[in-house]
Design a protein around this motif. Structure first.
Motif, PDB file in Angstrom:
ATOM      1  N   SER A 169      41.314  24.636 -13.562  1.00 60.61           N
ATOM      2  CA  SER A 169      39.942  24.243 -13.903  1.00 60.61           C
ATOM      3  C   SER A 169      39.919  23.342 -15.129  1.00 60.61           C
ATOM      4  O   SER A 169      39.130  22.389 -15.194  1.00 60.61           O
ATOM      5  N   MET A 170      40.788  23.621 -16.085  1.00 59.50           N
ATOM      6  CA  MET A 170      40.843  22.787 -17.285  1.00 59.50           C
ATOM      7  C   MET A 170      41.197  21.345 -16.928  1.00 59.50           C
ATOM      8  O   MET A 170      40.591  20.396 -17.441  1.00 59.50           O
ATOM      9  N   THR A 171      42.165  21.180 -16.010  1.00 60.26           N
ATOM     10  CA  THR A 171      42.549  19.813 -15.640  1.00 60.26           C
ATOM     11  C   THR A 171      41.426  19.105 -14.902  1.00 60.26           C
ATOM     12  O   THR A 171      41.219  17.898 -15.077  1.00 60.26           O
ATOM     13  N   LYS A 172      40.678  19.835 -14.083  1.00 65.69           N
ATOM     14  CA  LYS A 172      39.601  19.191 -13.326  1.00 65.69           C
ATOM     15  C   LYS A 172      38.376  18.927 -14.205  1.00 65.69           C
ATOM     16  O   LYS A 172      37.625  17.981 -13.954  1.00 65.69           O
ATOM     17  N   THR A 173      38.177  19.747 -15.226  1.00 68.82           N
ATOM     18  CA  THR A 173      37.142  19.423 -16.218  1.00 68.82           C
ATOM     19  C   THR A 173      37.494  18.118 -16.917  1.00 68.82           C
ATOM     20  O   THR A 173      36.618  17.284 -17.202  1.00 68.82           O
ATOM     21  N   ALA A 174      38.769  17.932 -17.175  1.00 68.54           N
ATOM     22  CA  ALA A 174      39.222  16.683 -17.795  1.00 68.54           C
ATOM     23  C   ALA A 174      38.907  15.482 -16.913  1.00 68.54           C
ATOM     24  O   ALA A 174      38.545  14.406 -17.414  1.00 68.54           O
ATOM     25  N   VAL A 175      39.023  15.651 -15.591  1.00 73.09           N
ATOM     26  CA  VAL A 175      38.703  14.558 -14.670  1.00 73.09           C
ATOM     27  C   VAL A 175      37.223  14.192 -14.776  1.00 73.09           C
ATOM     28  O   VAL A 175      36.860  13.009 -14.806  1.00 73.09           O
ATOM     29  N   HIS A 176      36.342  15.196 -14.837  1.00 71.30           N
ATOM     30  CA  HIS A 176      34.905  14.930 -15.011  1.00 71.30           C
ATOM     31  C   HIS A 176      34.659  14.150 -16.293  1.00 71.30           C
ATOM     32  O   HIS A 176      33.952  13.141 -16.308  1.00 71.30           O
ATOM     33  N   THR A 177      35.232  14.632 -17.383  1.00 72.19           N
ATOM     34  CA  THR A 177      35.020  13.988 -18.686  1.00 72.19           C
ATOM     35  C   THR A 177      35.544  12.562 -18.673  1.00 72.19           C
ATOM     36  O   THR A 177      34.893  11.630 -19.169  1.00 72.19           O
ATOM     37  N   LEU A 178      36.735  12.384 -18.126  1.00 67.33           N
ATOM     38  CA  LEU A 178      37.331  11.051 -18.039  1.00 67.33           C
ATOM     39  C   LEU A 178      36.436  10.093 -17.268  1.00 67.33           C
ATOM     40  O   LEU A 178      36.174   8.966 -17.719  1.00 67.33           O
ATOM     41  N   THR A 179      35.930  10.523 -16.125  1.00 69.67           N
ATOM     42  CA  THR A 179      35.127   9.632 -15.286  1.00 69.67           C
ATOM     43  C   THR A 179      33.788   9.308 -15.928  1.00 69.67           C
ATOM     44  O   THR A 179      33.311   8.164 -15.873  1.00 69.67           O
ATOM     45  N   GLN A 180      33.168  10.290 -16.559  1.00 75.71           N
ATOM     46  CA  GLN A 180      31.899  10.043 -17.241  1.00 75.71           C
ATOM     47  C   GLN A 180      32.076   9.073 -18.409  1.00 75.71           C
ATOM     48  O   GLN A 180      31.258   8.168 -18.607  1.00 75.71           O
ATOM     49  N   VAL A 217      24.842  -0.569  -8.443  1.00 73.82           N
ATOM     50  CA  VAL A 217      24.650   0.882  -8.391  1.00 73.82           C
ATOM     51  C   VAL A 217      25.994   1.585  -8.553  1.00 73.82           C
ATOM     52  O   VAL A 217      26.940   1.301  -7.811  1.00 73.82           O
ATOM     53  N   ASN A 218      26.070   2.492  -9.503  1.00 74.04           N
ATOM     54  CA  ASN A 218      27.283   3.285  -9.693  1.00 74.04           C
ATOM     55  C   ASN A 218      26.969   4.758  -9.431  1.00 74.04           C
ATOM     56  O   ASN A 218      26.211   5.376 -10.176  1.00 74.04           O
ATOM     57  N   VAL A 219      27.554   5.303  -8.365  1.00 71.56           N
ATOM     58  CA  VAL A 219      27.445   6.736  -8.101  1.00 71.56           C
ATOM     59  C   VAL A 219      28.548   7.399  -8.927  1.00 71.56           C
ATOM     60  O   VAL A 219      29.708   7.419  -8.526  1.00 71.56           O
ATOM     61  N   ASN A 220      28.175   7.955 -10.053  1.00 68.67           N
ATOM     62  CA  ASN A 220      29.177   8.432 -11.021  1.00 68.67           C
ATOM     63  C   ASN A 220      29.743   9.788 -10.657  1.00 68.67           C
ATOM     64  O   ASN A 220      30.898  10.092 -10.963  1.00 68.67           O
ATOM     65  N   GLU A 221      28.955  10.626  -9.980  1.00 64.51           N
ATOM     66  CA  GLU A 221      29.402  11.992  -9.695  1.00 64.51           C
ATOM     67  C   GLU A 221      28.862  12.451  -8.353  1.00 64.51           C
ATOM     68  O   GLU A 221      27.664  12.339  -8.088  1.00 64.51           O
ATOM     69  N   VAL A 222      29.754  12.970  -7.497  1.00 57.14           N
ATOM     70  CA  VAL A 222      29.367  13.531  -6.208  1.00 57.14           C
ATOM     71  C   VAL A 222      29.999  14.910  -6.077  1.00 57.14           C
ATOM     72  O   VAL A 222      31.207  15.066  -6.292  1.00 57.14           O
ATOM     73  N   THR A 223      29.188  15.907  -5.735  1.00 57.07           N
ATOM     74  CA  THR A 223      29.706  17.248  -5.480  1.00 57.07           C
ATOM     75  C   THR A 223      29.510  17.581  -4.019  1.00 57.07           C
ATOM     76  O   THR A 223      28.415  17.396  -3.474  1.00 57.07           O
ATOM     77  N   VAL A 224      30.574  18.028  -3.363  1.00 62.25           N
ATOM     78  CA  VAL A 224      30.528  18.326  -1.933  1.00 62.25           C
ATOM     79  C   VAL A 224      30.966  19.770  -1.729  1.00 62.25           C
ATOM     80  O   VAL A 224      32.094  20.134  -2.049  1.00 62.25           O
ATOM     81  N   ARG A 225      30.048  20.591  -1.189  1.00 63.91           N
ATOM     82  CA  ARG A 225      30.332  22.016  -1.000  1.00 63.91           C
ATOM     83  C   ARG A 225      30.154  22.393   0.464  1.00 63.91           C
ATOM     84  O   ARG A 225      29.322  21.824   1.161  1.00 63.91           O
ATOM     85  N   PRO A 226      30.893  23.408   0.897  1.00 64.15           N
ATOM     86  CA  PRO A 226      30.619  23.943   2.228  1.00 64.15           C
ATOM     87  C   PRO A 226      29.290  24.695   2.244  1.00 64.15           C
ATOM     88  O   PRO A 226      28.859  25.197   1.210  1.00 64.15           O
ATOM     89  N   VAL A 227      28.664  24.752   3.382  1.00 62.94           N
ATOM     90  CA  VAL A 227      27.372  25.428   3.514  1.00 62.94           C
ATOM     91  C   VAL A 227      27.570  26.938   3.414  1.00 62.94           C
ATOM     92  O   VAL A 227      28.496  27.489   4.016  1.00 62.94           O
TER      93      VAL A 227
END
Length: 234
Positions: free
Chosen positions: A157-168, A224-234
């Motif tokens: 989770s720490m590494t993926k939080t880093a991905v969010h921060t990096l992209t933002q 247009v920049n789509v900066n963040e997309v979250t995709v979840r199963p139903v």
């Protein structure tokens, strides 16, 4: 919608899972693709499947994203093959022992090297060309684990939080340059990394579901920049 026909995408982690799914979906949009990964045989299999189904150009390149020089060579190869690069997809990832109490330092190092440093190396390799041409799209594959930490997922989770921060942060650094950055956060996806994971009876996402999110971001108008997309199963 932006026409993707003829655009060139470099995809890391393309030998299986989400990376392979994105490569196949891009090819169906008539994009030419360069598949990067460590397993040469699987890269060739993915490339063969794409070529059987589409008429696009597909190249493969064996690369270890934890090595900056190899990532630079991947991007140089793509540039020589196609004369341009329009999209980078950072899909290479590792999900190993992630609890602090396990003390598995080797696993931590691997996840940090692949999930964070490998992503930075890819961005660093394409960015000068993207800035020069005033266009380009960087897509980073994150995870909902970057938002939701469990007692088994701390380091991952720490590494993926880093991905969010990096992209933002990257989106802000690249404002007004014409270069876009998108982070895609999948929920549980049916891949080799998750085959032994129970998802509470819910159907897992498929790699093509994540690919559709990437295509959506790419097809938006240039302003247009789509900066963040979250995709979840139903």
């Amino acid at each position: 919608m932006m026409n993707l026909n003829g655009k060139v995408a470099v995809i890391t982690g393309a030998s299986s899972g989400i990376g392979a799914g994105i490569a196949q979906a891009f090819a169906q949009q008539h994009m030419n693709v360069v598949l990067g990964g460590r397993n040469e045989q699987r890269l060739k299999e993915v490339a063969s499947n794409i070529q059987e189904e589409t008429q696009v150009q597909v190249s493969t390149f064996v690369v270890d994203v934890t090595k900056n020089e190899e990532v630079n060579h991947l991007v140089e190869f793509a540039q020589k093959q196609f004369g341009k690069i329009d999209v980078l997809v950072n899909s290479a990832g590792q999900m190993l022992s992630s609890t602090v109490t396990d003390g598995d330092v080797e696993a931590w190092d691997t996840m940090l090297d692949v999930n964070v440093k490998g992503m930075l190396y890819g961005i660093n390799a394409v960015l000068p060309k993207f800035l020069e041409q005033s266009s380009g799209h960087i897509i980073n594959i994150a995870s909902i684990s970057g938002f939701e930490v469990t007692k088994q997922s701390t380091l991952y989770s720490m590494t993926k939080t880093a991905v969010h921060t990096l992209t933002q942060g990257l989106e802000k650094e690249l404002a007004k340059t014409g270069v876009r950055a998108t982070s895609i956060s999948p929920g549980m996806v049916e891949t080799s990394m998750t085959e032994s994971t129970d998802w509470g009876g819910r159907k897992k996402l498929e790699p093509k579901d994540i690919a559709e999110a990437a295509i959506y971001a790419l097809q938006q108008p240039a302003h247009v920049n789509v900066n963040e997309v979250t995709v979840r199963p139903v």
